[in-house]
Design an enzyme around this catalytic site. Structure first.
Site, short mmCIF file in Angstrom:
data_model
loop_
_atom_site.label_atom_id
_atom_site.label_comp_id
_atom_site.label_asym_id
_atom_site.label_seq_id
_atom_site.Cartn_x
_atom_site.Cartn_y
_atom_site.Cartn_z
N PRO A 32 0.83 -1.06 -0.10
CA PRO A 32 0.00 -0.11 -0.10
C PRO A 32 0.79 1.17 0.08
O PRO A 32 0.36 2.52 0.07
CB PRO A 32 -0.79 -0.13 1.46
CG PRO A 32 0.25 -0.88 2.17
CD PRO A 32 0.98 -2.02 1.32
N GLU A 33 2.21 1.09 -0.19
CA GLU A 33 2.93 2.32 -0.08
C GLU A 33 2.48 3.51 -0.95
O GLU A 33 2.73 4.63 -0.80
CB GLU A 33 4.46 2.07 -0.38
CG GLU A 33 5.00 1.34 0.55
CD GLU A 33 4.90 -0.26 0.49
OE1 GLU A 33 5.93 -1.05 0.81
OE2 GLU A 33 3.92 -0.52 -0.22
N VAL A 34 1.94 3.13 -2.28
CA VAL A 34 1.55 4.34 -3.12
C VAL A 34 0.45 4.98 -2.44
O VAL A 34 0.33 6.27 -2.92
CB VAL A 34 1.12 3.47 -4.30
CG1 VAL A 34 -0.02 2.85 -4.34
CG2 VAL A 34 0.84 4.54 -5.59
N VAL A 90 0.40 6.38 0.15
CA VAL A 90 0.84 7.60 0.87
C VAL A 90 1.99 8.05 0.25
O VAL A 90 2.79 8.97 0.98
CB VAL A 90 1.27 7.02 2.34
CG1 VAL A 90 0.10 6.59 3.36
CG2 VAL A 90 2.37 5.98 2.09
N LEU A 110 4.52 6.94 -1.45
CA LEU A 110 5.43 6.20 -1.51
C LEU A 110 5.78 5.19 -2.51
O LEU A 110 4.69 5.18 -3.42
CB LEU A 110 6.23 5.73 0.05
CG LEU A 110 6.32 6.56 0.99
CD1 LEU A 110 6.48 5.98 2.29
CD2 LEU A 110 7.49 7.56 0.80
#
Length: 264
Positions: A138-140, A142, A144
Site C-alpha cells: 500500500p505504499e503508493v 501515502v 511512497l
C-alpha cells in the site's frame, strides 16, 4: 532475552515471533536489530536446522516499517543518497541478511502481510498462509513506493502481477498470492500450525549440510549465464557427493532405512 521478538529452539526448529501485536508487528529499529540477531544465532546453532518466522496474534504477520520509528526516509528505502548510510540502514541489512542464511526459512502467516511485511514474508524460502490472510503493497497510497521490497517481490512473481500490486495498493487474498507466486501453500486457519510444524519437521530431517549448500547455490547462480550456472552447480554436486551425509543418505536408501544425517 529480547524486547520485541520471541525466540525459541525446539526439535531442531528455531521459531522467531515478531512480538508487537499492538502495532501489528511493525518493524521498528529495535525489532529489526533483534530479528537480525536472532537470525544470526539460529544460523550458527548446530541444534537448529530450520527457521520459522511468524508474527504474534492473528491480526498481522507484519505491517511493514514503523513509520513513526524508522521515519519516512528509511521506510521509502531509497531516499538516502549516501551509499554507506543505505547499507547500514535497518531495511537494507534485513533484506540482504535472509538470503545469506544457510538454513531454510519458513514464513507462517496467521495475519496480514503488507508493505515491508510482505517483503519479509517473500524473503523466506517457503510461505504458508492461513486462507483468510491478505497481502498488499500500500505504499503508493501515502506517496511512497515499495522500493526495498520490490527487489524481493520481483524475484517471486511476474512483472504484470507485481505492477498491479505496486500501482493500486489493493489487497489480494492468500489464494491469489499463491496463484502469482508469493505464497507456497494456503491452508484453513485451523490447520496452519499443524501444517507449518509438519513441514518444518520434514525439512529438519534432511541433511543440514545439503540444505545449506543447496540454498547457497540457489542464490549464487541467480542472474548468471546458463553455462556459468551449470558449471557452478556441477562443482557443488561433486563437493556434496563427497560428504559423509551424502554417503549416509545413499547407504540408507539402499538399506531401506531412514538416514541419520550429521551435517558432515
Amino acid at each position: 532475552m529480547y524486547d520485541t521478538i520471541l525466540f525459541e529452539v525446539r526439535d531442531r526448529v528455531a521459531r522467531i515471533t515478531l512480538n508487537r501485536p499492538e502495532a501489528r508487528n511493525a518493524l521498528s529499529d529495535a525489532m529489526t536489530a533483534e530479528l537480525l540477531d536472532a537470525l544470526a544465532k539460529a544460523d550458527v546453532d548446530d541444534a537448529v536446522r530450520v527457521i520459522v518466522l511468524t508474527g504474534a496474534g492473528d491480526r498481522a504477520f507484519c505491517a511493514g516499517a514503523d513509520l513513526g520509528g524508522l521515519g519516512a526516509k528509511q521506510a521509502a528505502g531509497g531516499s538516502v543518497t549516501d551509499g554507506s548510510a543505505i547499507r547500514e540502514s535497518a531495511p537494507f541489512r534485513l533484506f540482504t541478511a535472509i538470503p545469506k542464511l544457510g538454513k531454510p526459512v519458513i514464513a507462517r502467516l496467521a495475519g496480514h502481510a503488507v508493505a515491508g511485511g510482505l517483503g519479509l514474508a517473500a524473503s523466506c524460502d517457503v510461505v504458508v498462509a492461513a486462507d483468510d490472510v491478505t497481502l498488499a503493497t500500500p505504499e503508493v497510497n501515502v506517496g511512497l513506493w515499495p522500493m526495498m521490497i520490490m527487489a524481493v517481490i520481483n524475484r517471486n512473481t511476474a512483472p504484470k502481477h507485481a505492477f498491479r500490486l505496486y500501482y493500486t495498493g489493493e489487497r489480494i487474498s492468500a489464494a491469489e498470492g499463491y496463484e502469482i507466486g508469493l505464497v507456497s501453500e494456503v491452508v484453513p486457519r485451523a490447520d496452519l500450525d499443524a501444517r507449518v510444524d509438519a513441514l518444518a519437521r520434514a525439512i529438519a530431517a534432511k541433511s543440514p549440510l545439503g540444505l545449506r549448500r543447496g540454498r547457497r547455490a540457489f542464490f549464487a547462480i541467480e542472474g548468471r549465464p546458463l553455462e556459468d550456472q551449470v558449471e557452478h552447480l556441477l562443482g557443488e554436486l561433486v563437493a556434496l557427493a563427497a560428504t559423509e551425509d551424502a554417503k549416509e543418505g545413499i547407504t540408507a536408501f539402499l538399506e531401506r532405512r531412514e538416514p541419520d544425517f550429521k551435517g558432515r
